[in-house]
Enzyme design. Structure first.
Site, PDB file in Angstrom:
ATOM      1  N   SER A 199      63.569  35.134 -12.618  1.00 50.87           N
ATOM      2  CA  SER A 199      63.339  34.545 -11.305  1.00 50.87           C
ATOM      3  C   SER A 199      64.684  34.229 -10.642  1.00 50.87           C
ATOM      4  O   SER A 199      65.498  35.127 -10.454  1.00 50.87           O
ATOM      5  CB  SER A 199      62.431  33.322 -11.435  1.00 50.87           C
ATOM      6  OG  SER A 199      61.961  32.903 -10.174  1.00 50.87           O
ATOM      7  N   GLU A 332      53.500  39.751  -9.036  1.00 54.88           N
ATOM      8  CA  GLU A 332      54.431  38.633  -8.883  1.00 54.88           C
ATOM      9  C   GLU A 332      53.925  37.584  -7.901  1.00 54.88           C
ATOM     10  O   GLU A 332      54.128  36.389  -8.084  1.00 54.88           O
ATOM     11  CB  GLU A 332      55.791  39.160  -8.401  1.00 54.88           C
ATOM     12  CG  GLU A 332      56.535  40.022  -9.400  1.00 54.88           C
ATOM     13  CD  GLU A 332      57.237  39.210 -10.468  1.00 54.88           C
ATOM     14  OE1 GLU A 332      57.189  37.965 -10.416  1.00 54.88           O
ATOM     15  OE2 GLU A 332      57.835  39.828 -11.367  1.00 54.88           O
ATOM     16  N   HIS A 426      53.993  36.027 -11.770  1.00 57.74           N
ATOM     17  CA  HIS A 426      55.384  35.633 -11.924  1.00 57.74           C
ATOM     18  C   HIS A 426      55.555  34.652 -13.085  1.00 57.74           C
ATOM     19  O   HIS A 426      54.894  33.623 -13.148  1.00 57.74           O
ATOM     20  CB  HIS A 426      55.856  34.986 -10.619  1.00 57.74           C
ATOM     21  CG  HIS A 426      57.306  34.672 -10.559  1.00 57.74           C
ATOM     22  ND1 HIS A 426      58.283  35.639 -10.437  1.00 57.74           N
ATOM     23  CD2 HIS A 426      57.972  33.488 -10.602  1.00 57.74           C
ATOM     24  CE1 HIS A 426      59.463  35.072 -10.389  1.00 57.74           C
ATOM     25  NE2 HIS A 426      59.314  33.764 -10.491  1.00 57.74           N
TER      26      HIS A 426
END
Length: 534
Positions: A199, A332, A426
């Site tokens: 991330s 995501e 995600h």
């Protein structure tokens, strides 16, 4: 090495600044909370990290240092609800196998959290599952977050009191220098360092690859679910800084002596941390609607530490030409709702992006995401692909012309995540990759089945990461990526290879975001960073 005596690692180690004493935890030796730079407060707030302040005696390195100031409590990844946060946060942790006979590859993990939250205390920062293999020395660290690390206040600096750009990124470079100078004393090989992150940590990895000062400090890189485009030009970051100062000046958390002063520099350098964080939350909440597709806490192209946008550096071969693994998760964008609603997935934000895109690309994009913007699944995937998947693919396209690249997509989702519509969203790979199936959230998402297959997918992923860190090679059946085949490893219940997965989506994005393409001829202009996809 046969016939070589395997020696126990000493717990007392000399490092930059003094001596530290670690702890033995089963088959692992750990050293925690070691300063790698001076505490960045007072006159050092908003400055580049200064050298470590030496200490006398032996530093107890059995406990983690304070986390960077932040507002979010980090329950999700195994951190206690309440932990110490302080501007004095620039510390590093090292873990190594308790016995060994030669220098090991080093893996340096950069935590995520949107550059506003997270720390090296999380299970990903501890990395026991990597160290217990006996194949690596594992490093994690804290760096400045939020307004203290990722807003651009340079315009407020003076000759007497300068303000530096990119404090958080500068912390990361300083940490890599510390590793280069010290890791050999912990059994690591300073010439064999792999940087990886997820991330915002993935963004840090791709940005470091385009940071000249980081050259030679790491040999390989892994970027998980990175948003490589989330780096902005100085005009935009100056506007965010000005907006932040306006918010901060109205803060009820300021003391009378600070609030009454008219000097913006004094306001920034003397404001309590809580006031800075509160003002940052207001700015963060506004940004996704006022600047669709952008995130205000991010590196800036400052012309100094970061001379150009990373995607331009990758495109033109000026990024560090080292092997790279890069990839994203299947969906995501499905988790970015409510409190973390930062992606361009609402109707107004999507409309804003369409207004900036060539008209001829609109039809192809709507075909790629049926029902956009009203269909929630398509809107989620549009936002996630905009922020993470497409810029990662473009970066892989560019870098593969200059260095070996391997691309993956993590598709495995336990049954519960499929039922609630999140799928492989995600961050979902992190529990499996770090073998932390004991974390409450990991137990919850596998409560309806899939636990064994989920853990096995993470184990295979971890093996790829370890093999890559050793010598840059991965399994023979995972070919290098290029712009022709675009071979991608799909990590699922049963791993497989796909060439150019989601080809129709990729082609739609190429039309929709044409700003970064390969130059045609020597006279081709390099676009300004502010025009890049974010």
């Amino acid at each position: 090495m046969s016939g070589t005596l395997r020696r126990e690692r000493p717990l007392r180690v000399a490092v930059t600044g003094g001596e530290v004493l670690g702890v033995r935890e089963g088959a692992v030796c750990a050293w925690r909370g070691i300063p790698y730079a001076a505490p960045p407060f007072g006159e050092l707030r908003f400055r580049a990290p200064a050298p470590v302040v030496p200490w006398s005696g032996v530093l107890d390195a059995s406990r983690f240092g304070s986390i960077a100031p932040q507002t979010l409590r980090r329950r999700m990844r195994g951190v206690p609800a309440v932990v110490a946060a302080d501007e004095d946060c620039l510390t590093v942790n090292v873990q190594a196998p308790a016995v060994g006979e030669h220098a090991l590859p080093v893996m340096v993990f950069i935590h995520g959290g949107g550059y506003s939250a997270g720390s090296s205390r999380e299970f990903s920062g501890q990395g026991q599952s990597f160290v217990l293999t006996g194949r690596t020395v594992y490093v994690s660290f804290n760096y400045r977050l939020g307004p203290l690390g990722y807003l651009d206040f340079r315009r407020y600096g003076t000759g007497e009191r300068p303000v530096d750009g990119n404090p958080g990124l500068r912390d990361q470079v300083a940490l890599l220098r510390w590793v280069h100078e010290n890791i050999g004393r912990f059994g690591g090989d300073p010439a064999n360092v792999t940087v990886f992150g997820e991330s915002a940590g993935g963004n840090a990895v791709t940005t470091l690859l385009a940071t000249p000062a980081a050259g030679g400090l790491f040999a390989r890189a892994i970027a998980q679910s990175a948003p490589p485009g989330a780096v902005y030009g100085p005009e935009l970051t100056a506007a965010w800084a000005e907006e932040f100062v306006g918010i901060l000046r109205k803060s009820p958390l300021l003391g009378d002596d600070v609030a009454s002063g008219g000097d913006d520099l004094r306001l920034l350098t003397h404001a309590p941390v809580d006031a800075l964080l509160a003002a940052s939350l207001v700015l963060q909440a506004r940004t996704p609607d006022e600047y669709p597709g952008m995130f205000c806490l991010a590196p800036v192209v400052d012309g100094d530490l970061l001379p150009e946008h990373p995607l331009v550096a990758f495109r033109d071969g000026r990024a560090h030409r080292i092997p790279l693994i890069i990839g994203t998760n299947e969906r995501e964008g499905s988790i970015f709702h409510g409190r973390v609603d930062i992606l361009p997935r609402t109707a107004s934000r999507i409309a804003a992006l369409f207004s900036r895109a060539p008209v001829g690309s609109h039809k192809r994009m709507r075909q790629a995401y049926p029902g956009l913007p009203s269909a929630r699944r398509s809107a989620d995937d549009f936002g996630g692909d905009y922020g993470f998947w497409f810029p990662s693919i473009r970066l892989a396209d560019f870098h593969s012309a200059f260095a070996p690249v391997h691309v993956y997509r993590f598709d495995f989702a336990p049954r519960l995540l499929k039922l609630v519509g999140l799928d492989a969203t995600h961050g979902v790979e992190m529990f499996a990759l770090f073998d932390r199936m004991d974390v409450p959230l990991a137990r919850a998402i596998t409560s309806l089945g899939g636990r064994e297959a989920y853990a096995a997918a993470g184990e295979r992923m971890r093996e790829h990461w370890l093999a890559f860190a050793e010598d840059g090679r991965v399994a023979a059946d995972w070919p290098t990526y290029d712009e022709h085949a675009r071979s991608t490893l799909i990590i699922a219940g049963q791993d497989r290879l796909e060439n150019d997965p989601r080809r129709a989506r990729r082609r739609a994005w190429m039309l929709f975001l044409p700003q970064v393409q390969r130059p045609v001829g020597r006279a081709a202009a390099v676009p300004r960073p502010a025009t890049l996809p974010h």
